[in-house]
Design a protein around this motif. Structure first.
Motif, mmCIF file in Angstrom:
data_model
loop_
_atom_site.group_PDB
_atom_site.id
_atom_site.type_symbol
_atom_site.label_atom_id
_atom_site.label_comp_id
_atom_site.label_asym_id
_atom_site.label_seq_id
_atom_site.Cartn_x
_atom_site.Cartn_y
_atom_site.Cartn_z
ATOM 1 N N GLU A 64 -3.878 -16.674 -7.183
ATOM 2 C CA GLU A 64 -5.277 -16.883 -7.579
ATOM 3 C C GLU A 64 -5.454 -18.106 -8.465
ATOM 4 O O GLU A 64 -6.396 -18.879 -8.283
ATOM 5 N N PRO A 117 -5.311 -26.369 -6.156
ATOM 6 C CA PRO A 117 -5.328 -25.070 -5.483
ATOM 7 C C PRO A 117 -4.196 -25.013 -4.464
ATOM 8 O O PRO A 117 -3.651 -26.049 -4.061
ATOM 9 N N LEU A 118 -3.860 -23.835 -4.024
ATOM 10 C CA LEU A 118 -2.755 -23.676 -3.087
ATOM 11 C C LEU A 118 -3.073 -24.232 -1.702
ATOM 12 O O LEU A 118 -2.168 -24.429 -0.888
ATOM 13 N N SER A 119 -4.330 -24.514 -1.437
ATOM 14 C CA SER A 119 -4.704 -25.108 -0.145
ATOM 15 C C SER A 119 -4.091 -26.498 0.030
ATOM 16 O O SER A 119 -3.990 -27.004 1.150
ATOM 17 N N GLN A 120 -3.659 -27.135 -1.057
ATOM 18 C CA GLN A 120 -3.043 -28.455 -0.973
ATOM 19 C C GLN A 120 -1.542 -28.377 -0.737
ATOM 20 O O GLN A 120 -0.889 -29.408 -0.545
ATOM 21 N N ILE A 179 1.167 -20.824 4.095
ATOM 22 C CA ILE A 179 2.105 -21.764 3.488
ATOM 23 C C ILE A 179 3.507 -21.454 4.019
ATOM 24 O O ILE A 179 3.932 -20.293 4.044
ATOM 25 N N GLY A 190 -3.482 -20.695 -8.671
ATOM 26 C CA GLY A 190 -2.984 -21.911 -8.044
ATOM 27 C C GLY A 190 -1.763 -22.457 -8.759
ATOM 28 O O GLY A 190 -0.968 -21.718 -9.336
ATOM 29 N N TYR A 209 1.620 -15.908 -0.391
ATOM 30 C CA TYR A 209 1.700 -17.301 0.063
ATOM 31 C C TYR A 209 1.881 -17.369 1.572
ATOM 32 O O TYR A 209 1.331 -18.252 2.231
ATOM 33 N N MET A 220 -1.394 -17.035 3.200
ATOM 34 C CA MET A 220 -2.219 -18.237 3.124
ATOM 35 C C MET A 220 -1.799 -19.293 4.148
ATOM 36 O O MET A 220 -2.418 -20.355 4.233
ATOM 37 N N SER A 276 1.759 -27.407 1.407
ATOM 38 C CA SER A 276 2.204 -27.132 2.779
ATOM 39 C C SER A 276 3.437 -26.232 2.798
ATOM 40 O O SER A 276 3.600 -25.419 3.709
#
Length: 251
Positions: free
Chosen positions: A177, A220-223, A246, A179, A241, A244, A225
């Motif tokens: 949450e 954020p974790l969206s960045q 990842i 990040g 993770y 998401m 890979s």
């Protein structure tokens, strides 16, 4: 209940549940939200947890100086470094962050690898000084002694001129949450800029850094890979993770 007893209970609940939601806990313990928030603030000042909106998360144990951090997960870091080094391909421009795990990555790069490593860490540059076929581009700036990396305006300006194929980011805290977070604002800005300038961001995280938080968000974790973490980590810590999307590498 005495203040000391309340605080011990809060830390026990935090360890067990992985987070504290002040409103929910106030109802559960029949205590006022103000009382719980005050206790959480005081515990945060002692470095025993990290305050977040509405409650608290575990504080990262990776907030000591460089020498102290070398002793944390000492067995796991070489394996993480080795697995990360295997991701590098010939001819790539690779940005390697500072930190004790990143040093292990540099140490495990193949001797016949031809690539360019960009770094703002003197420790990484020195580690690669004797590597026969890696070019090292050293970024300067003000030395942030905690992590032994350059930070500041000169560092940010240099980063803006670089496009890397892959960025290996060292972190002190990683949470589904919150990040990726760190304990220093400027260091967070630098890491965020490097990530934005890289095609791929790979986070290097030994187990004790998972499900913890620090005061300043990097990204954020969206960045992210990929995450490289030590084998044997509890599945509950890495399942969020995976969900998401990842990619996880267990070293």
């Amino acid at each position: 209940m005495l203040t000391r007893q309340r605080k011990e209970l809060l830390l026990q609940i935090l360890k067990q549940d992985g987070q504290i939601v002040a409103k929910t806990l106030s109802e559960r313990l029949n205590l006022s939200e103000d009382t719980i928030r005050r206790d959480l603030r005081e515990l945060a000042k002692e470095g025993l947890l990290e305050r977040v909106h509405g409650g608290a998360l575990p504080a990262s144990p990776a907030m000591g100086n460089f020498a102290q951090r070398q002793q944390i997960s000492a067995d796991a870091k070489p394996a993480i470094g080795r697995a990360a080094a295997a991701m590098v391909r010939p001819g790539q421009v690779v940005f390697i962050d500072g930190g004790t795990t990143a040093v292990q990555l540099a140490r495990h790069l193949p001797r016949d690898l031809r690539a360019m490593v960009v770094t703002h860490s003197p420790s990484i540059a020195v580690e690669l000084a004797e590597h026969p076929s890696i070019d090292v581009l050293m970024i300067g700036g003000r030395l942030f002694k905690h992590s032994i990396v350059a930070v500041g305006a000169a560092t940010m300006e240099a980063i803006s001129q670089i496009r890397a194929d892959i960025f290996f980011m060292g972190v002190c805290s990683l949470h589904p949450e919150a990040g990726i977070t760190t304990g220093d604002y400027e260091e967070g800005c630098v890491k965020r800029a490097i990530s934005a300038a890289s095609l791929r961001t790979v986070v290097l995280a030994s187990q004790e850094k998972l499900d913890t938080a620090a005061p300043f968000q990097i990204a954020p974790l969206s960045q992210v890979s990929d995450i490289v973490v030590n084998a044997g980590v509890e599945e509950r810590l890495i399942a969020p993770y995976r969900a998401m999307g990842i990619k996880l590498t267990l070293a």
